[in-house]
Enzyme design. Structure first.
Site, short mmCIF file in Angstrom:
data_model
loop_
_atom_site.label_atom_id
_atom_site.label_comp_id
_atom_site.label_asym_id
_atom_site.label_seq_id
_atom_site.Cartn_x
_atom_site.Cartn_y
_atom_site.Cartn_z
N ASP A 132 2.79 3.59 -6.45
CA ASP A 132 2.96 2.24 -5.91
C ASP A 132 4.04 2.31 -4.84
O ASP A 132 4.78 3.29 -4.75
CB ASP A 132 3.37 1.27 -7.03
CG ASP A 132 2.97 -0.17 -6.72
OD1 ASP A 132 2.91 -0.53 -5.52
OD2 ASP A 132 2.73 -0.94 -7.67
N ASP A 159 3.11 4.41 0.17
CA ASP A 159 2.36 3.33 0.79
C ASP A 159 0.89 3.72 0.79
O ASP A 159 0.43 4.48 1.64
CB ASP A 159 2.85 3.09 2.21
CG ASP A 159 2.09 1.98 2.93
OD1 ASP A 159 1.22 1.35 2.28
OD2 ASP A 159 2.35 1.75 4.12
N ASN A 200 -6.48 0.26 -9.16
CA ASN A 200 -6.01 -1.11 -9.31
C ASN A 200 -5.38 -1.67 -8.04
O ASN A 200 -5.43 -2.87 -7.80
CB ASN A 200 -4.98 -1.17 -10.45
CG ASN A 200 -4.24 -2.48 -10.48
OD1 ASN A 200 -4.79 -3.52 -10.85
ND2 ASN A 200 -2.97 -2.46 -10.07
N TYR A 238 -11.44 -9.97 1.31
CA TYR A 238 -11.16 -9.62 -0.09
C TYR A 238 -12.43 -9.50 -0.90
O TYR A 238 -12.65 -8.51 -1.61
CB TYR A 238 -10.23 -10.69 -0.68
CG TYR A 238 -9.81 -10.44 -2.10
CD1 TYR A 238 -8.85 -9.48 -2.41
CD2 TYR A 238 -10.33 -11.21 -3.14
CE1 TYR A 238 -8.43 -9.27 -3.71
CE2 TYR A 238 -9.92 -11.00 -4.45
CZ TYR A 238 -8.97 -10.04 -4.73
OH TYR A 238 -8.56 -9.83 -6.03
N LYS A 287 -13.99 -6.16 -2.81
CA LYS A 287 -14.15 -6.15 -4.26
C LYS A 287 -15.62 -5.92 -4.64
O LYS A 287 -15.92 -5.23 -5.61
CB LYS A 287 -13.62 -7.45 -4.87
CG LYS A 287 -12.11 -7.60 -4.75
CD LYS A 287 -11.37 -6.44 -5.41
CE LYS A 287 -9.87 -6.61 -5.41
NZ LYS A 287 -9.15 -5.53 -6.11
#
Length: 233
Positions: free
Chosen positions: A34, A43, A69, A133, A137
């Protein structure tokens, strides 16, 4: 005996942090990448930084479980969604996931075992102001289905989870608590509450389990019933 290893991207907060905690409860050695936190700091929106972080993660040995995730959202109506927005969201939500799978696959194939879980979203079914987005997804769902077909013969499963409204910092940022639209979201959930990161982590733990080997190419919506229909409709 060495612990089995799992990689969680974006594991420093929200759903990722809950997933990390649950994986540790299950007895896995958890590797987190992360941009913040005490794991491998990188990053993941940058391909070169992602490659370096994955190399560092694999120095500790093969990783046979992966939770894709990490993600970002840039809400905007379609006429205001910029190409720069799309490129940024695709890079973090899709490109990073592919890069992680490609890095971990040799170890999974050598072990004859692997678990891949892509964190998608109920928004993949459609949500206003989420062009970039929702597209990414939905892409994560498509990737999981393709990987299920390609990798099943190696003992590797690939599935996606589609969280509905989950109380995280990201959710609160794009759905302010005092916004009437946020109230409408809650009132439309059949179980009449916002989900928690732990709700999603529980589903992730199931799909990571060795005993889930006959479940692959599927989407598990953790949404309080929203994909069935709105409460009171």
């Amino acid at each position: 005996m060495a612990k089995e290893r799992v990689l969680v991207t974006g594991g420093a907060a929200g759903i990722g942090a809950a997933s990390v905690a649950r994986c540790r409860e299950e007895g896995y050695e958890v590797v987190v990448i992360d941009r913040i936190g005490d794991g491998i700091v990188a990053d993941l929106s940058d391909p070169a930084a992602t490659e370096a972080a994955l190399a560092e993660a694999l120095r500790g040995g093969p990783i046979t479980r992966l939770v894709n995730n990490v993600g970002t959202v840039r809400p905007a109506p379609v006429e205001a969604q910029t190409v720069a927005d799309l490129d940024a969201v695709v890079s973090l939500n899709l490109r990073c996931s592919l890069q992680c799978v490609q890095a971990l696959l040799p170890g999974m194939k050598a072990a004859g075992f692997g678990r891949i879980v892509n964190i998608a979203s109920r928004a993949a079914l459609g949500k206003e102001d989420r062009t970039a987005y929702a597209a990414t997804k939905a892409g994560l769902i498509g990737m999981a289905k393709v990987w299920a077909l390609e990798l099943g013969r190696f003992g590797i499963t690939a599935n996606a989870i589609g969280p509905g409204p989950i109380r995280t910092e990201l959710f609160d940022r794009v759905n302010p608590p005092d916004d009437p639209r946020t109230t409408a979201i809650i009132e439309g959930i059949p179980v009449r509450r916002i989900g928690t990161p732990a709700d999603v982590a529980h589903a992730i733990a199931y799909l990571l389990d060795q005993r889930s080997g006959f479940v692959t190419g599927q989407v598990l919506y953790v949404c309080g019933g929203m994909t069935v229909g709105a409460a009171g409709a």
